[in-house]
Enzyme design. Structure first.
Site, short mmCIF file in Angstrom:
data_model
loop_
_atom_site.label_atom_id
_atom_site.label_comp_id
_atom_site.label_asym_id
_atom_site.label_seq_id
_atom_site.Cartn_x
_atom_site.Cartn_y
_atom_site.Cartn_z
N TYR A 56 -30.93 -39.25 11.73
CA TYR A 56 -32.28 -39.77 12.45
C TYR A 56 -33.21 -40.28 11.28
CZ TYR A 56 -30.96 -38.04 16.95
OH TYR A 56 -30.34 -37.94 18.19
N GLU B 226 -10.47 -16.60 12.59
CA GLU B 226 -10.86 -17.92 13.24
C GLU B 226 -11.86 -17.99 14.37
OE1 GLU B 226 -7.41 -19.76 14.91
OE2 GLU B 226 -8.54 -21.16 15.94
N ASP C 67 -5.19 -17.96 15.17
CA ASP C 67 -4.33 -17.88 16.40
C ASP C 67 -3.00 -18.32 15.83
OD1 ASP C 67 -6.13 -17.29 18.29
OD2 ASP C 67 -6.75 -19.16 18.85
#
Lengths: 510, 362
Positions: free
Chosen positions: B105, B198, B250
């Site tokens: 921006y 995680e 995982d």
């Protein structure tokens, strides 16, 4: 023979019965046609004496009728008409000065009179004429046309002393059943296009709402005047030939050929007579109707006649045409070209074509076409015209990198000829004679090529400018950021920008 | 080469400012001498990304690219690059930070607009490549997602907080790993290891189950693929405090790769060499755990399988536990989430599974 029947009813009666063929189909069309006929007569009258035309037209609603009636007044600064000719000039169909072969706007000399006749049969009011040739007297007439006898009825006749300075010109005023609402857009378009093809004319039109539409002249230069010529043998039909023979003093066929026809000298006359085994010494008056037909056929087909001399034509010229286009369209780019004279069936013609791009050129989603014949704008039946065919079907605009659906392009086609091959008497569109189509096609190709050149140059310049501005913008920023990073003054980028300017292709474009 | 000691952060900042200024001077002098300014950097094209077995991570090869103001197509990215350098210089010298999105921006005010944030992120990566420093050193961070919890006392170095200390056990939701934490100095540490997790729910579970006490561990939550600030912090914990690192993700190819990125980096950051923790250990969930612990599991999707074959082609996955576990995945074609252990009750994960795993890994 149609010639026989033709003489059984008066020409006035004939046109009265068939007025739709000359553009008086309905009140709206009649309003437009009447204005147009008078304006064109006025333009011719001024040009005939080499004066830049000043034409003032007023159309006023007249409330004295139960239906829609207008008073149409057209004033010009033209030659004026000698007093004694006025009744016949305005009161008898087919009487006029225009029956010779010279390029003029009107051919039959009947348009103005048809307007008068139309006004008379719809309102039963006489036409009011004031005219002077600039001499001592000013003539004023009120006339009606005797339709059956094809002769004028003088309702009122007055002679005035001309003032000082001497006034010259003609004022015609008629009452006619009309419809301005439905014809206004065509009428205004007519004035605009007339102003385009006649940039040396000053035109004003006060419409029934009192609004003044003014088309100023932008030049006082007139196109060179045209010369009268005798008919070319290729363009002679049986009836014309019969009239020539009836009115001639020539005692032999050879003398007739040399004296009455354009571009026929003794040598060619001899060769022609020999080719068709005709006796050079025969008295023309002794020719039978059958022999006249054969002679007309022979004249049309003999290929050794020289092509017609274009001195009888009065084209606008590239300069004036360009002037008119610039004046009325105010385009970003305009080009005009004049083709070399050519001929079809013994009639000489010259094609002039202009092209306008951008600026005030209307953007219509296709090529805008302005058609002119002998400086007259043609406003109806565009898609039947030969120019329409050339612009929309023959020319492949993609070849010139022009997109007719997006680019504001106008093509202006002017054909001048001693005889414009109109398809109808209404003088609105031109037949696709192969000779004329070929000339228009060549001319449009030339102007399209010029536009393509202009556009490609323009694109090159724009691209170079854009290219340069990218360098300018970003180098300036880089300089600024490097100063922010180091806390030093901004480095000077001019040296770099000068280098960019010297690159190939940049220098000439910038 | 690391040395994140007491004064290391300040010194680092001086180095960063100097290398940005050098870029500015180079450009400045080139323009003044009437030449087009340019910047050279190692190419980041895939052909120039090579695996370095010694460093055990991807690095850039010898190809370089040159961005020069002479070429109109280079002008805009070059201008943007120098602009980002200017912004980075301002941030560092004022001790302020900014996010990648902020930078996108901010460009509008300087009329060096980026088309989208991918473009501005890419230019920032260019600047990293040019000066050889990660963007965090220029105080430009991604949006923060990861957090830390554990017995570690830090001291802030950012303006306004300089010298202030805090112990990371003091807030049970964990502390966001943002610019202030990334630049903080380590003061005192009561932990003996680091466990990287995680998923947020598992991180919370481990805090609740007092895993930090039971294992004397600092817990770090990566929220998926870890941001660079987290990777760098993990590296510092490992290097500066000598803490072993265990990564718990995982049981699927995506989790495996999170562990691999922490250990040996990503191809995207091949130009940066101090984000990796080569000594960190992948602690599960392994493919073999699914059968060993009889975990609830789901079949592998086509994309999962495709990803496994991609990983097989990566030189880092060709040996040891990595290649063994990929084969197990491809055998039973099932995957399991960290949360799968909840079938045995809430404490099982800490009291049984992680305990066993730590012992196994030593």
């Amino acid at each position: 023979m149609s010639g026989q029947e033709f003489r059984e009813i008066s020409p006035s009666e004939f046109f009265y019965r068939h007025r739709e063929i000359v553009g008086f189909t309905n009140p709206a069309r009649a309003t437009y046609t009447s204005i147009r006929e008078f304006v064109e007569n006025s333009l011719d009258a001024a040009e005939a004496i080499g004066v830049p035309p000043d034409i003032h037209v007023t159309l006023m609603r007249d409330e004295g009728f139960e239906f829609e009636v207008y008073r149409l007044r057209v004033e010009d600064n033209g030659s004026g008409i000698p007093g004694e000719y006025i009744p016949y000039a305005f009161g008898r169909i087919l009487y006029g000065s225009k029956h010779t072969l010279k390029q003029m706007r009107g051919i039959f000399g009947l348009g103005g009179k048809m307007a008068i006749l139309y006004g008379q049969i719809t309102t039963n009011r006489p036409v009011h004429i004031v005219s002077s040739t600039g001499g001592r007297d000013v003539y004023e007439y009120r006339l009606l046309i005797d339709v059956e006898k094809n002769s004028p009825i003088i309702v009122e006749e007055r002679i005035h002393r001309n003032g000082n300075p001497k006034w010259r010109g003609t004022v015609v005023e008629v009452f006619l059943e009309g419809d301005y609402q439905r014809s206004s857009s065509k009428i205004i378009e007519y004035f605009k296009e007339t102003a385009m093809a006649n940039p040396y004319a000053e035109l004003s039109f006060i419409d029934p709402y009192g609004v003044l539409h003014l088309f100023r002249r932008s030049t006082t230069k007139l196109p060179p005047a045209s010369r009268e010529v005798k008919p070319h043998p290729h363009g002679v039909d049986v009836e014309t030939l019969r009239r020539i023979i009836n009115s001639t003093d020539c005692k032999t066929l050879k003398e007739l050929l040399v004296k009455s026809f354009h571009r026929v000298g003794e040598t060619i006359a001899d060769r022609f007579l020999k080719t068709y085994s005709l006796d050079p010494y025969r008295d023309p008056a002794s020719l039978t109707p059958g022999e006249i037909v054969d002679l007309a056929y022979a004249l049309k087909n003999f290929e050794e006649f020289l092509p017609p001399d274009p001195s009888c034509l009065s084209p606008l010229g590239e300069e004036l045409l360009l002037e008119g286009v610039r004046k009325e369209l105010n385009p970003e780019f305009a080009v005009a070209i004049q083709r070399k004279p050519s001929a079809y069936s013994g009639y000489p013609f010259i094609v002039e074509v202009a092209l306008a791009y951008g600026g005030g050129t209307p953007q219509t989603g296709r090529i805008t076409l302005y058609r002119f014949a002998n400086k007259i704008p043609l406003l109806y039946d565009e898609s039947s015209d030969v120019s329409w065919k050339v612009v929309n079907q023959v020319i492949d605009w993609r070849h010139y990198k022009i997109d007719p659906t997006r680019d504001p392009v106008a093509v202006i086609v002017h054909i001048c000829s001693t005889r414009i091959p109109y398809r109808t008497l209404g003088k609105e569109f031109i037949a696709d004679r192969p000779e004329i189509e070929a000339e228009i096609t060549r001319a449009v190709r030339i102007v399209a090529r010029r536009l393509a050149d202009y556009l490609s140059h323009k694109r090159r310049v724009e691209k170079a400018r854009e290219y340069f501005s990218v360098y300018e913008r970003y180098l300036r920023k880089i300089a600024c950021f490097s100063s922010m990073l180091t806390g030093m003054d901004e480095p000077d980028i001019d040296k770099l920008l000068r280098r960019v300017k010297r690159w190939k292709g940049m220098e000439e474009a910038l | 080469m690391e040395g994140y000691g007491r004064s290391s952060m300040k010194e680092r900042r001086r180095e960063v400012l100097a290398s940005l200024e050098k870029l500015g001077y180079d450009v400045y002098r080139t323009i003044e001498s009437g030449e087009f300014p340019y910047v050279s950097m190692p190419s980041r094209s895939t052909r120039n990304i090579l695996y370095d077995p010694k460093l055990r991570q991807y690095v850039l090869g010898g190809q370089t690219v040159k961005r020069t103001a002479r070429n109109i197509r280079h002008l805009r990215p070059l201008t943007q690059l120098i602009w980002v350098a200017t912004i980075a210089h301002q941030l560092c010298s004022q001790g302020k930070t900014s996010t990648l999105r902020d930078v996108f921006y901010m460009a509008q005010a300087f009329e060096v607009d980026f088309v989208d944030q991918y473009e501005s992120d890419d230019i920032i990566t260019d600047l990293e490549t040019v000066v050889g420093l990660p963007r965090e050193d220029f105080n430009i961070y991604p949006e923060e997602r990861s957090s830390i919890f554990g017995d570690l006392t830090i001291e802030y170095t950012v303006p306004g907080y300089e010298g202030r200390r805090i112990n990371l056990l003091s807030h049970p939701d964990g502390f966001v790993i943002g610019p202030t934490l990334s630049t903080a100095e380590f003061v005192e540490c009561g932990a003996e290891r680091v466990i990287v997790i995680e998923k947020g729910a598992m991180f919370t579970r481990l805090v609740e189950e007092k895993a930090y006490e039971k294992f004397k561990a600092i817990l770090i939550h990566t929220a998926g693929q870890p941001p660079r600030a987290s990777r760098k912090l993990i590296r510092r914990l490992n290097r500066e405090l000598d803490l072993p690192v265990y990564i718990f993700v995982d049981g699927d190819p995506w989790g495996m790769h999170i562990a691999m990125v922490i250990i040996s980096g990503s191809a995207n950051a091949a130009h940066i060499t101090d984000l990796t923790t080569p000594d960190a250990r992948w602690a599960g969930v392994y493919a073999s755990d699914i059968t060993r612990y009889k975990l609830p599991s789901d079949p592998l999707t086509e994309i999962d399988v495709k990803r496994l074959y991609e990983l097989k082609n990566d030189p880092r996955y060709r040996s040891g536990i990595w290649s063994k576990e990929i084969d197990v995945f491809l055998q039973h074609r099932r995957k399991a989430e960290q949360e799968a252990f909840s079938r045995y009750g809430l404490s099982y994960i800490v009291d049984v599974y992680l305990k066993e795993r730590m012992e196994e890994l030593g």
